[in-house]
Design a protein around this motif. Structure first.
Motif, PDB file in Angstrom:
ATOM      1  N   ASN A 101     -36.023  48.252  75.657  1.00 18.20           N
ATOM      2  CA  ASN A 101     -37.611  47.880  75.208  1.00 18.20           C
ATOM      3  C   ASN A 101     -38.990  49.058  74.867  1.00 18.20           C
ATOM      4  O   ASN A 101     -39.048  49.443  73.185  1.00 18.20           O
ATOM      5  N   TYR A 102     -38.497  50.143  76.076  1.00 21.42           N
ATOM      6  CA  TYR A 102     -39.846  51.428  75.475  1.00 21.42           C
ATOM      7  C   TYR A 102     -39.005  52.334  74.760  1.00 21.42           C
ATOM      8  O   TYR A 102     -39.348  52.660  73.617  1.00 21.42           O
ATOM      9  N   GLN A 159     -36.797  51.510  72.229  1.00 21.37           N
ATOM     10  CA  GLN A 159     -36.821  50.918  71.054  1.00 21.37           C
ATOM     11  C   GLN A 159     -38.424  51.094  70.136  1.00 21.37           C
ATOM     12  O   GLN A 159     -38.523  51.794  69.107  1.00 21.37           O
ATOM     13  N   GLU A 160     -39.436  51.674  71.154  1.00 25.58           N
ATOM     14  CA  GLU A 160     -40.772  52.038  70.847  1.00 25.58           C
ATOM     15  C   GLU A 160     -40.724  53.741  70.934  1.00 25.58           C
ATOM     16  O   GLU A 160     -41.295  54.495  69.961  1.00 25.58           O
ATOM     17  N   TRP A 161     -40.020  54.394  71.703  1.00 30.27           N
ATOM     18  CA  TRP A 161     -40.569  55.727  71.638  1.00 30.27           C
ATOM     19  C   TRP A 161     -39.884  56.394  70.422  1.00 30.27           C
ATOM     20  O   TRP A 161     -40.236  57.348  69.981  1.00 30.27           O
ATOM     21  N   VAL A 177     -42.119  56.689  67.114  1.00 30.51           N
ATOM     22  CA  VAL A 177     -42.371  57.927  67.406  1.00 30.51           C
ATOM     23  C   VAL A 177     -42.547  58.879  66.985  1.00 30.51           C
ATOM     24  O   VAL A 177     -42.919  60.070  65.931  1.00 30.51           O
ATOM     25  N   LYS A 188     -47.573  51.759  75.079  1.00 29.54           N
ATOM     26  CA  LYS A 188     -46.181  51.076  74.809  1.00 29.54           C
ATOM     27  C   LYS A 188     -45.726  50.566  75.468  1.00 29.54           C
ATOM     28  O   LYS A 188     -44.558  49.514  76.138  1.00 29.54           O
ATOM     29  N   ASN A 241     -47.774  47.082  77.457  1.00 29.32           N
ATOM     30  CA  ASN A 241     -47.105  46.015  77.030  1.00 29.32           C
ATOM     31  C   ASN A 241     -45.740  46.286  76.876  1.00 29.32           C
ATOM     32  O   ASN A 241     -45.428  44.202  77.107  1.00 29.32           O
ATOM     33  N   GLN A 242     -44.454  46.385  77.384  1.00 26.78           N
ATOM     34  CA  GLN A 242     -43.697  45.942  77.769  1.00 26.78           C
ATOM     35  C   GLN A 242     -43.492  45.223  78.537  1.00 26.78           C
ATOM     36  O   GLN A 242     -43.248  43.951  78.915  1.00 26.78           O
ATOM     37  N   LYS A 271     -44.462  41.790  78.931  1.00 24.01           N
ATOM     38  CA  LYS A 271     -44.097  40.784  77.569  1.00 24.01           C
ATOM     39  C   LYS A 271     -43.027  40.754  79.087  1.00 24.01           C
ATOM     40  O   LYS A 271     -42.661  39.416  78.464  1.00 24.01           O
ATOM     41  N   LYS A 298     -53.916  46.243  79.811  1.00 29.85           N
ATOM     42  CA  LYS A 298     -53.276  46.308  78.139  1.00 29.85           C
ATOM     43  C   LYS A 298     -55.028  46.419  77.323  1.00 29.85           C
ATOM     44  O   LYS A 298     -55.884  46.020  78.266  1.00 29.85           O
TER      45      LYS A 298
END
Ligand SMILES: C[S@@+](CC[C@H](N)C(=O)[O-])C[C@H]1O[C@@H](n2cnc3c(N)ncnc32)[C@H](O)[C@@H]1O
Length: 366
Positions: A23-24, A26-28, A31, A250, A253-254, A257, A323
């Motif tokens: 998940n991280y 996917q966000e990293w 960027v 980020k 937040n993960q 979840k 958060k």
């Protein structure tokens, strides 16, 4: 000798660990994979990579990474950014399996450079460090060790001092709870005994985080975030590190979840005993202790003047594993309760962008 995790199906704890990694990541990646990015090279180091799959075919970290990169093929080519993957595992047989697996799963050209090695972590780390320190490189280090011994003070301090480098490491925290004073352990980590002995067993990974936090140089703004993972009676954990606010935002937040109660574990770490299917008549009872503690501490920090601006509030929340949304709720309640005058404070990553002036918190009149 450690049990070989790839000779059986991944257990629940391993799945949580790999989900956070996935998940991280996917966000990293996006960027850096965007038009106008100053970074010409993205390096992903998976220093304890394993053979790619468990014995039931579930993907391990190297295949998870490739799967994500697959979604960005066009961007990588269009932007001309070099993506390099470094896969290392001490066991040669695992690297051989991984190579075979990758050429089977990705028969067409992959738009990244892959380098394989079978070396002891410390040796390969020292050989590859020059890639991490190159200007205009963004780095991610996944350090999925088996026990406790590889993320030594020296390695940790080295990583923390490299620019644009996020990392995620795994550690068997309850081993430290049991054997911290053992000379074998002391060879690698020097955790003050009071940090370990003052910790509840369930909170041991939070305490291990305190130790690593104490190693960050005073003048370095750096964020760490823990996630505790229980497997049977043992407590393991992940520690994420970044020098960038967007990175910690980020990651935090993960975590929430995966764990909507405390945002930092895959079990009832604070013994809150909240049953989602049977909420009690008194809403306070169903609110995790950690959340209540944070709300009180944030309120006190605002009223005492320790936090002076919207940016202070934002950083304070992330530093404590909460958060921005949690902080915003506290502010709204303080305004509603007429403890603070109405004021539009921007508590979000956007507020810290270049050119935005910090907003001063007004305390009273109500
Ligand atoms: C927990 S597993 C990693 C799992 C991997 N991330 C995955 O998703 O499949 C740890 C790996 O580290 C390797 N290993 C053990 N000692 C090592 C060392 N000193 N240096 C590098 N790799 C090592 C093991 O062979 C094992 O495959």
């Amino acid at each position: 000798m450690a049990i070989d995790l790839h000779k059986k199906p991944f257990d629940e704890g391993t799945i949580v660990k790999l989900s956070l990694y996935e998940n991280y990541m996917q966000e990293w990646l996006p960027v850096f994979l965007r038009k106008g990015s100053n970074f010409r090279r993205i390096n992903i180091f998976d220093f304890f990579c394993g053979p790619g799959k468990d014995d039931k075919g579930q993907k391990g970290s190297p295949l998870i990474t490739l799967n994500i990169l697959d979604q960005y093929l066009e961007d990588i080519e269009r932007l001309g950014i070099t993506v390099s993957l470094f896969f290392n595992d001490k066991r040669k047989t695992k690297i051989k399996k991984l190579k075979d697996q990758i050429s089977f799963s990705y028969p067409n050209k992959i738009p990244c450079e892959i380098s394989y090695s079978s070396e002891n972590f410390e040796d390969i780390f020292n050989k590859l460090i020059h890639f991490m320190t190159e200007r205009s490189s963004a780095n991610f280090l996944f350090l999925d060790q088996n026990g406790i011994k590889h993320i030594t003070e020296e390695i940790f301090k080295t990583i923390v001092n490299i620019q644009t480098t996020d990392f995620l490491f795994f550690i068997s925290s309850s081993t430290l709870s049991r054997f911290n004073e053992n000379p074998e352990i002391k060879k690698y980590l020097h955790i003050p005994e009071e940090i370990i002995s003052s910790s509840d067993y369930c909170h041991i990974h939070r305490s291990v985080l305190k130790y690593y936090r104490s190693l960050i140089p005073e003048n370095r703004e750096y964020y760490l975030c823990p996630f505790s993972i229980k497997k049977g009676a043992n407590i393991y954990g992940l520690i994420f590190g970044t020098g960038h606010l967007l990175g910690i935002d980020k990651f935090v937040n993960q975590c929430w979840k995966i764990d909507p109660h405390t945002g930092d574990s895959n079990f009832d770490i604070d013994n809150d005993q909240i049953d989602e299917n049977q909420l009690s008549l008194f809403p306070e009872i169903d609110r995790p202790k950690k959340v209540q503690g944070f709300e009180k501490e944030l309120k006190d920090a605002i009223l005492s003047g320790n936090l002076k601006t919207n940016i202070d509030i934002y950083k304070y929340s992330l530093f404590n594993g909460f958060k921005a949304e949690h902080a915003r709720k506290v502010l709204s309640k303080m305004i509603k309760d007429r403890i603070l005058p109405h004021q539009k404070l921007n508590v979000s990553y956007g507020s810290c962008k270049l050119g935005n002036q910090p907003q001063k918190i007004i305390i009273g009149p109500k």
